[in-house]
Design a protein around this motif. Structure first.
Motif, PDB file in Angstrom:
ATOM      1  N   VAL A  84     -38.971 -30.707 -47.481  1.00 36.01           N
ATOM      2  CA  VAL A  84     -37.952 -31.369 -46.658  1.00 36.01           C
ATOM      3  C   VAL A  84     -38.375 -32.793 -46.302  1.00 36.01           C
ATOM      4  CG1 VAL A  84     -36.701 -31.304 -44.468  1.00 36.01           C
ATOM      5  CG2 VAL A  84     -37.039 -29.198 -45.761  1.00 36.01           C
ATOM      6  N   LEU A  85     -39.645 -33.000 -45.953  1.00 32.17           N
ATOM      7  CA  LEU A  85     -40.104 -34.357 -45.640  1.00 32.17           C
ATOM      8  C   LEU A  85     -40.069 -35.245 -46.880  1.00 32.17           C
ATOM      9  CD1 LEU A  85     -43.033 -33.803 -43.107  1.00 32.17           C
ATOM     10  CD2 LEU A  85     -40.603 -34.240 -42.666  1.00 32.17           C
ATOM     11  N   ARG A  86     -40.309 -34.671 -48.035  1.00 34.63           N
ATOM     12  CA  ARG A  86     -40.180 -35.444 -49.271  1.00 34.63           C
ATOM     13  C   ARG A  86     -38.718 -35.825 -49.506  1.00 34.63           C
ATOM     14  NH1 ARG A  86     -43.033 -32.346 -52.977  1.00 34.63           N
ATOM     15  NH2 ARG A  86     -44.918 -33.620 -52.763  1.00 34.63           N
ATOM     16  N   MET A  87     -37.794 -34.910 -49.209  1.00 33.13           N
ATOM     17  CA  MET A  87     -36.368 -35.219 -49.329  1.00 33.13           C
ATOM     18  C   MET A  87     -35.973 -36.337 -48.366  1.00 33.13           C
ATOM     19  SD  MET A  87     -34.448 -33.431 -51.534  1.00 33.13           S
ATOM     20  CE  MET A  87     -32.822 -33.213 -50.794  1.00 33.13           C
ATOM     21  N   VAL A 179     -43.191 -45.857 -43.471  1.00 31.68           N
ATOM     22  CA  VAL A 179     -43.397 -44.425 -43.671  1.00 31.68           C
ATOM     23  C   VAL A 179     -42.616 -43.935 -44.885  1.00 31.68           C
ATOM     24  CG1 VAL A 179     -42.985 -42.137 -42.652  1.00 31.68           C
ATOM     25  CG2 VAL A 179     -43.852 -44.002 -41.235  1.00 31.68           C
ATOM     26  N   LEU A 180     -41.461 -44.556 -45.120  1.00 35.70           N
ATOM     27  CA  LEU A 180     -40.561 -44.066 -46.156  1.00 35.70           C
ATOM     28  C   LEU A 180     -40.668 -44.873 -47.447  1.00 35.70           C
ATOM     29  CD1 LEU A 180     -37.325 -43.460 -44.031  1.00 35.70           C
ATOM     30  CD2 LEU A 180     -39.180 -41.860 -44.522  1.00 35.70           C
ATOM     31  N   ASP A 181     -40.511 -44.206 -48.536  1.00 42.82           N
ATOM     32  CA  ASP A 181     -40.374 -44.824 -49.851  1.00 42.82           C
ATOM     33  C   ASP A 181     -39.228 -44.088 -50.529  1.00 42.82           C
ATOM     34  OD1 ASP A 181     -40.623 -46.178 -52.207  1.00 42.82           O
ATOM     35  OD2 ASP A 181     -42.414 -45.123 -52.879  1.00 42.82           O
ATOM     36  N   VAL A 182     -38.016 -44.596 -50.298  1.00 43.56           N
ATOM     37  CA  VAL A 182     -36.797 -43.888 -50.675  1.00 43.56           C
ATOM     38  C   VAL A 182     -36.321 -44.335 -52.050  1.00 43.56           C
ATOM     39  CG1 VAL A 182     -34.402 -43.411 -50.026  1.00 43.56           C
ATOM     40  CG2 VAL A 182     -36.154 -43.661 -48.256  1.00 43.56           C
ATOM     41  N   GLU A 183     -36.058 -43.375 -52.910  1.00 45.43           N
ATOM     42  CA  GLU A 183     -35.487 -43.674 -54.216  1.00 45.43           C
ATOM     43  C   GLU A 183     -33.999 -43.945 -54.045  1.00 45.43           C
ATOM     44  OE1 GLU A 183     -36.012 -41.650 -58.509  1.00 45.43           O
ATOM     45  OE2 GLU A 183     -34.847 -40.426 -57.095  1.00 45.43           O
TER      46      GLU A 183
END
Length: 363
Positions: A84-87, A179-183
């Motif tokens: 979920v954190l990866r999502m 914190v995030l690296d969003v595709e």
């Protein structure tokens, strides 16, 4: 990582008190981030396990739980937190640091009634969003992420969203601003109209659902979201796929499931379809039949989980007119009623209302 389980859950997991980790000492704030409470809940007639993060109140749901799943529950919990954190787009190095904090996952008794009360409130949010549960899937990512965007309160403090607080806490504890690296997917959305060039280019997170994409299209093309809609995906050598609105029973009556695979838009992430299948049509207003062509262009990354309007041209037609013929009649009526420049004015009028840097805060 400490998972504090209620008595009901411990009994289902067949964990004896002698095998529990003691959790009776006061915890530091950083310890709260790696602490979770867990309980057995019911979502409709389905048995599920709810995890709630102690610091951020982020909820994670493990659904469709069978008796044998409880024996593997610690491993399933760790897998669910990671997935979920990866999502959510948490950077892989931050996620690995978080998951390895404290040397692994430990089970203890639940804390006092104050924490049980918070977990019960999280359970209410999860049950409220119960339509997002996916059949035959253990880790309920869409449901977890939806419930994490229900506003929470803490005493006299301002309300907060668990999803936002989780990111803030990870940044504080691990001392990073990103914190995030969003595709992101770069999509070209075109409304094919003879003599009219109407299109938009947007960035959309790959973990957004097709329900999110529907909302994006409605905003950037300034539709009013007052009609039924659906997506069609054509796949070489396979049945086409229809991705439909949740609860659109009238629409489902017209779909031949022997000829099309049917999915619900609110639990289908874009990454399940793109970039493998790129021949996608969005139909808005099934009566007037406005067909939008969606073209996948490329993949990017960003430090925020948001959709962004990049550029576009042309204005979308008014609602409730008959596609091409209705648009032509509408424009001709404007020409007769107003000045000869009316069609160009009509096409560009609403486009100017969309700022160049328009950002959709679709959490």
């Amino acid at each position: 990582m400490l998972i504090q389980c209620t008595k009901a859950l411990r009994e289902e997991m067949e964990i004896k008190d002698k095998d529990l980790t003691a959790a009776d000492k006061p915890r530091e704030r950083s310890d709260l981030l790696t602490g979770w409470h867990a309980n057995v809940i019911m979502i409709g007639d389905r048995r599920a396990v709810l995890l709630m993060n102690d610091e951020s109140r982020y909820p994670i749901v493990i659904g469709e739980v069978e008796d044998e799943d409880f024996l593997e529950m610690p491993d399933l919990m760790a897998e669910a937190i990671r997935e979920v954190l990866r999502m959510e787009g948490v950077r892989e190095d931050v996620l690995e640091h978080y998951m390895s904090e404290g040397g692994g996952l430990f089970i203890s008794k639940a804390s006092d009634q104050r924490w049980i009360g918070k977990m019960n409130r999280a359970a209410v949010d999860v049950e409220f969003e119960g339509s997002y549960i996916e059949e035959d899937r253990k880790i309920q990512s869409p449901l977890s992420m939806k419930a994490a965007r229900m506003i929470q309160s803490e005493g006299e403090q301002d309300g907060f969203f668990p999803a936002e607080r989780m990111v803030e806490c990870l940044g504080r504890v691990y001392d990073t601003a990103e914190v995030l690296d969003v595709e992101l997917y770069q999509l070209h959305i075109e409304l094919p109209l003879e003599k009219h060039n109407v299109w938009r280019r947007v960035y959309v997170p790959s973990t957004f659902t097709f329900e999110h994409l529907h909302q994006v299209i409605q905003v950037v093309l300034e539709w009013k979201d007052s009609h039924l809609h659906q997506f069609f995906v054509r796949r070489d050598g396979q049945k086409p796929m229809a991705i439909v609105m949740d609860g659109a029973l009238d629409m489902l009556d017209f779909l031949d499931t022997s000829k099309s695979e049917v999915r619900l838009e609110h639990i289908t992430p874009l990454k399940d379809i793109l970039p493998e299948y790129t021949d996608i049509t969005y139909q808005y207003d099934t009566g007037e039949d406005w067909q939008h062509t969606i073209t996948f262009e490329k993949t990017l990354s960003a430090a925020a989980r948001r959709a962004v309007y990049v550029e576009g041209q042309g204005d979308s037609p008014p609602e409730d007119i008959e596609a091409e013929r209705g648009l032509a009649s509408y424009v001709m009526a404007m020409i007769k009623k107003q000045e000869p420049d009316a069609p160009r004015t009509f096409i560009n009028e609403r486009l100017r209302k969309i700022p160049t840097a328009y950002t959709l805060a679709l959490l």
